[in-house]
Design a protein around this motif. Structure first.
Motif, PDB file in Angstrom:
ATOM      1  N   CYS A  48      44.328  40.813  30.806  1.00  0.00           N
ATOM      2  CA  CYS A  48      43.585  41.235  29.644  1.00  0.00           C
ATOM      3  C   CYS A  48      42.787  40.176  28.874  1.00  0.00           C
ATOM      4  CB  CYS A  48      44.695  42.196  28.802  1.00  0.00           C
ATOM      5  SG  CYS A  48      45.233  43.449  29.313  1.00  0.00           S
ATOM      6  N   VAL A  49      42.345  39.410  29.494  1.00  0.00           N
ATOM      7  CA  VAL A  49      41.779  38.147  28.855  1.00  0.00           C
ATOM      8  C   VAL A  49      40.203  38.304  28.915  1.00  0.00           C
ATOM      9  CG1 VAL A  49      41.283  35.810  28.869  1.00  0.00           C
ATOM     10  CG2 VAL A  49      43.692  36.530  29.054  1.00  0.00           C
ATOM     11  N   PHE A  50      39.833  38.455  30.375  1.00  0.00           N
ATOM     12  CA  PHE A  50      38.398  38.636  30.970  1.00  0.00           C
ATOM     13  C   PHE A  50      38.027  40.078  30.780  1.00  0.00           C
ATOM     14  CE2 PHE A  50      39.712  34.781  32.959  1.00  0.00           C
ATOM     15  CZ  PHE A  50      39.274  33.894  32.166  1.00  0.00           C
ATOM     16  N   SER A  51      36.911  40.624  30.330  1.00  0.00           N
ATOM     17  CA  SER A  51      36.265  41.797  30.190  1.00  0.00           C
ATOM     18  C   SER A  51      35.074  42.093  31.091  1.00  0.00           C
ATOM     19  CB  SER A  51      35.895  42.284  28.854  1.00  0.00           C
ATOM     20  OG  SER A  51      34.908  41.260  28.317  1.00  0.00           O
ATOM     21  N   SER A  52      34.642  40.759  31.835  1.00  0.00           N
ATOM     22  CA  SER A  52      33.471  41.050  32.523  1.00  0.00           C
ATOM     23  C   SER A  52      33.597  40.175  33.743  1.00  0.00           C
ATOM     24  CB  SER A  52      32.349  40.861  31.848  1.00  0.00           C
ATOM     25  OG  SER A  52      32.034  39.771  31.192  1.00  0.00           O
ATOM     26  N   GLY A  53      32.724  40.382  34.536  1.00  0.00           N
ATOM     27  CA  GLY A  53      32.709  39.243  35.643  1.00  0.00           C
ATOM     28  C   GLY A  53      33.430  39.990  37.100  1.00  0.00           C
ATOM     29  N   ASP A  54      33.475  39.301  37.950  1.00  0.00           N
ATOM     30  CA  ASP A  54      33.969  39.668  39.374  1.00  0.00           C
ATOM     31  C   ASP A  54      35.121  38.830  39.851  1.00  0.00           C
ATOM     32  OD1 ASP A  54      30.435  40.045  40.250  1.00  0.00           O
ATOM     33  OD2 ASP A  54      31.965  41.566  39.544  1.00  0.00           O
ATOM     34  N   VAL A  55      35.226  37.674  39.693  1.00  0.00           N
ATOM     35  CA  VAL A  55      35.919  36.395  40.263  1.00  0.00           C
ATOM     36  C   VAL A  55      36.608  35.612  39.352  1.00  0.00           C
ATOM     37  CG1 VAL A  55      36.303  34.973  42.167  1.00  0.00           C
ATOM     38  CG2 VAL A  55      34.985  37.008  42.632  1.00  0.00           C
ATOM     39  N   VAL A  56      37.707  35.509  39.336  1.00  0.00           N
ATOM     40  CA  VAL A  56      38.344  34.154  38.577  1.00  0.00           C
ATOM     41  C   VAL A  56      38.746  33.267  39.583  1.00  0.00           C
ATOM     42  CG1 VAL A  56      40.354  33.507  37.143  1.00  0.00           C
ATOM     43  CG2 VAL A  56      39.480  36.045  37.137  1.00  0.00           C
ATOM     44  N   GLU A  57      38.068  32.026  39.147  1.00  0.00           N
ATOM     45  CA  GLU A  57      38.359  30.846  40.045  1.00  0.00           C
ATOM     46  C   GLU A  57      39.253  29.793  39.343  1.00  0.00           C
ATOM     47  OE1 GLU A  57      33.657  30.630  41.927  1.00  0.00           O
ATOM     48  OE2 GLU A  57      34.240  29.058  40.299  1.00  0.00           O
ATOM     49  N   SER A  95      40.646  31.598  44.314  1.00  0.00           N
ATOM     50  CA  SER A  95      40.112  32.441  43.412  1.00  0.00           C
ATOM     51  C   SER A  95      40.526  33.687  43.791  1.00  0.00           C
ATOM     52  CB  SER A  95      38.356  32.522  43.608  1.00  0.00           C
ATOM     53  OG  SER A  95      38.153  32.766  45.119  1.00  0.00           O
ATOM     54  N   PHE A  96      40.475  34.667  42.621  1.00  0.00           N
ATOM     55  CA  PHE A  96      41.053  36.139  42.927  1.00  0.00           C
ATOM     56  C   PHE A  96      40.237  37.034  42.279  1.00  0.00           C
ATOM     57  CE2 PHE A  96      43.585  33.420  40.032  1.00  0.00           C
ATOM     58  CZ  PHE A  96      43.611  34.278  38.877  1.00  0.00           C
ATOM     59  N   GLY A  97      40.696  38.193  42.257  1.00  0.00           N
ATOM     60  CA  GLY A  97      39.875  39.412  41.390  1.00  0.00           C
ATOM     61  C   GLY A  97      40.368  39.396  40.077  1.00  0.00           C
ATOM     62  N   ILE A  98      39.509  39.844  39.225  1.00  0.00           N
ATOM     63  CA  ILE A  98      39.925  40.210  37.808  1.00  0.00           C
ATOM     64  C   ILE A  98      41.134  41.025  37.807  1.00  0.00           C
ATOM     65  CG2 ILE A  98      39.229  40.829  35.832  1.00  0.00           C
ATOM     66  CD1 ILE A  98      37.464  38.761  36.449  1.00  0.00           C
ATOM     67  N   PRO A  99      42.289  40.490  37.120  1.00  0.00           N
ATOM     68  CA  PRO A  99      43.760  41.242  36.940  1.00  0.00           C
ATOM     69  C   PRO A  99      43.415  42.401  36.229  1.00  0.00           C
ATOM     70  CG  PRO A  99      43.801  38.787  36.668  1.00  0.00           C
ATOM     71  CD  PRO A  99      42.489  39.050  36.749  1.00  0.00           C
ATOM     72  N   ILE A 100      44.074  43.524  36.767  1.00  0.00           N
ATOM     73  CA  ILE A 100      44.107  44.699  36.216  1.00  0.00           C
ATOM     74  C   ILE A 100      44.716  44.598  34.695  1.00  0.00           C
ATOM     75  CG2 ILE A 100      44.950  47.191  36.055  1.00  0.00           C
ATOM     76  CD1 ILE A 100      44.891  46.935  39.208  1.00  0.00           C
ATOM     77  N   CYS A 101      44.058  45.099  33.884  1.00  0.00           N
ATOM     78  CA  CYS A 101      44.413  44.820  32.298  1.00  0.00           C
ATOM     79  C   CYS A 101      45.662  46.073  32.275  1.00  0.00           C
ATOM     80  CB  CYS A 101      43.656  45.003  31.357  1.00  0.00           C
ATOM     81  SG  CYS A 101      44.046  45.009  29.629  1.00  0.00           S
ATOM     82  N   ASP A 165      25.828  34.713  40.627  1.00  0.00           N
ATOM     83  CA  ASP A 165      26.206  33.272  40.856  1.00  0.00           C
ATOM     84  C   ASP A 165      26.235  32.470  39.613  1.00  0.00           C
ATOM     85  OD1 ASP A 165      27.636  31.369  42.411  1.00  0.00           O
ATOM     86  OD2 ASP A 165      25.737  30.332  43.091  1.00  0.00           O
ATOM     87  N   THR A 166      26.621  32.998  38.532  1.00  0.00           N
ATOM     88  CA  THR A 166      26.862  32.329  37.294  1.00  0.00           C
ATOM     89  C   THR A 166      28.097  32.324  36.688  1.00  0.00           C
ATOM     90  OG1 THR A 166      25.976  34.347  36.173  1.00  0.00           O
ATOM     91  CG2 THR A 166      24.291  32.726  36.664  1.00  0.00           C
ATOM     92  N   ILE A 167      28.286  31.559  35.826  1.00  0.00           N
ATOM     93  CA  ILE A 167      29.924  31.533  35.029  1.00  0.00           C
ATOM     94  C   ILE A 167      29.556  32.306  33.943  1.00  0.00           C
ATOM     95  CG2 ILE A 167      31.363  29.976  34.091  1.00  0.00           C
ATOM     96  CD1 ILE A 167      30.853  27.858  36.109  1.00  0.00           C
ATOM     97  N   ILE A 168      30.557  33.155  33.504  1.00  0.00           N
ATOM     98  CA  ILE A 168      30.361  33.818  32.182  1.00  0.00           C
ATOM     99  C   ILE A 168      31.288  33.555  31.263  1.00  0.00           C
ATOM    100  CG2 ILE A 168      30.932  36.431  31.297  1.00  0.00           C
ATOM    101  CD1 ILE A 168      30.140  37.229  34.194  1.00  0.00           C
ATOM    102  N   ASN A 169      32.631  33.284  31.550  1.00  0.00           N
ATOM    103  CA  ASN A 169      33.346  33.049  30.667  1.00  0.00           C
ATOM    104  C   ASN A 169      34.409  31.677  31.257  1.00  0.00           C
ATOM    105  OD1 ASN A 169      33.487  36.254  30.057  1.00  0.00           O
ATOM    106  ND2 ASN A 169      32.899  34.628  28.272  1.00  0.00           N
ATOM    107  N   GLU A 170      35.049  31.016  30.451  1.00  0.00           N
ATOM    108  CA  GLU A 170      36.027  30.020  31.053  1.00  0.00           C
ATOM    109  C   GLU A 170      37.084  29.622  29.938  1.00  0.00           C
ATOM    110  OE1 GLU A 170      34.571  26.023  31.734  1.00  0.00           O
ATOM    111  OE2 GLU A 170      32.726  26.632  31.602  1.00  0.00           O
ATOM    112  N   THR A 171      38.260  29.422  30.524  1.00  0.00           N
ATOM    113  CA  THR A 171      39.385  29.006  29.415  1.00  0.00           C
ATOM    114  C   THR A 171      39.411  27.505  29.093  1.00  0.00           C
ATOM    115  OG1 THR A 171      41.029  28.785  30.959  1.00  0.00           O
ATOM    116  CG2 THR A 171      40.816  30.896  30.558  1.00  0.00           C
ATOM    117  N   LEU A 172      40.373  27.188  28.112  1.00  0.00           N
ATOM    118  CA  LEU A 172      40.417  25.931  28.067  1.00  0.00           C
ATOM    119  C   LEU A 172      41.402  25.233  29.111  1.00  0.00           C
ATOM    120  CD1 LEU A 172      41.481  25.857  24.210  1.00  0.00           C
ATOM    121  CD2 LEU A 172      39.001  25.708  25.097  1.00  0.00           C
TER     122      LEU A 172
END
Length: 285
Positions: A48-57, A95-101, A165-172
């Motif tokens: 429940c951190v990312f609301s958009s995007g396809d892949v978490v790297e 990398s893995f898919g966006i986790p289910i919230c 192929d663009t970065i939408i969000n990233e954590t610290l």
């Protein structure tokens, strides 16, 4: 004008990327063992951190790296081999898919078939792929190779839109996460005085049992050799070729007043008597 709009549409996704105030952390599930090993670290997935995007790297870097940029989108992505395992800068581990919230807490199932699925839904292990070390060093791609021993690491989650192929969000970047330290064999104290009383007793008992076992083996071997020699001695005794029956002592019979028995005719003489009797003439009365 059209060229300006096209450039603006390409630039907007990159400019709209956001740096979230979230840090990757080691899983807090107390029931799981081995969350940190000398070469791996188990991180909690960004639920429940990312609301958009396809892949978490997942990016990793050693805390002693030469450079540590705050944002990944402004740098070129290097491989594990190029950064020497994160020693010179960040590398993309996996990398893995966006986790289910979901708001459901992680509860370890009692069904062994469901445990792996649950772990994959809530947790991610960094450093559990040895095969990627065989990849070509300068080919871009993920490499979740084992972490360096005795070196703290920092990790970052980055969300990418695969269609553009663009970065939408990233954590610290996470706080420094140390792996389990491996003791150097050269500093291990092997002096017997450093052992506890229980270890000395167990070692003594094991040595005595080993000595008794060795003595029993030697005795069994000696007995087998002696038995083999006795068997060979019996087999080598001479065997008589003929057997002479006992003869009667005629003189002994004369001393006792006994009449010796008449000699028995041989089988050939017996047949001659029968033939002579059959050839004799028969007279009538």
């Amino acid at each position: 004008m059209k060229i300006a709009l096209l450039l603006l549409s390409v630039w907007l996704p990159s400019a709209s990327s956001e740096l979230l105030d979230v840090k990757p952390e080691v899983s807090s599930v107390a029931l799981l063992q081995g969350q940190r090993t000398p070469t791996t670290v188990t991180l909690a997935k960004p639920i429940c951190v990312f609301s958009s995007g396809d892949v978490v790297e997942v990016f990793g870097v050693q805390t002693t790296a030469d450079s540590l940029p705050n944002e990944i989108r402004n740098m070129s992505i290097l491989t594990y081999q190029q950064t020497r395992g994160g020693a010179s800068g960040p590398y993309r581990a996996a990398s893995f898919g966006i986790p289910i919230c979901t708001s459901l807490p992680f509860v370890l199932s009692r069904d062994p078939a469901m445990i792996r699925e649950q772990i994959g839904q809530y947790l991610f292990r960094v450093g559990d792929d040895v095969q990627c070390l065989n990849q070509v060093p300068f080919v871009s791609g993920n490499c979740n190779a084992p972490l360096q021993a005795n070196v703290p690491y920092r990790f970052k989650y980055v969300v990418r839109n695969t269609s553009t192929d663009t970065i939408i969000n990233e954590t610290l970047w996470s706080d420094p996460i140390p792996v389990l330290r491996v003791a150097d064999f050269s500093v291990i104290d092997t002096w017997p005085g450093a052992r506890t009383g229980g270890m000395v007793v167990i070692t003594t008992i094991l040595v005595i049992l080993l000595f008794l076992l060795l003595c029993g083996f030697v005795a069994l071997l000696a007995y087998a050799c002696c038995l083999k020699e006795e068997t060979l001695a019996v087999d080598q005794q001479p065997v008589p070729r003929t057997y002479i029956t006992h003869q009667k002592n005629i003189g002994f019979a004369d001393q006792k007043g006994l009449k010796p028995a008449a000699p028995q005719p041989t089988e050939q003489a017996h047949y001659q008597e029968i033939e002579a009797a059959s050839d004799a003439p028969v007279y009538g009365h």
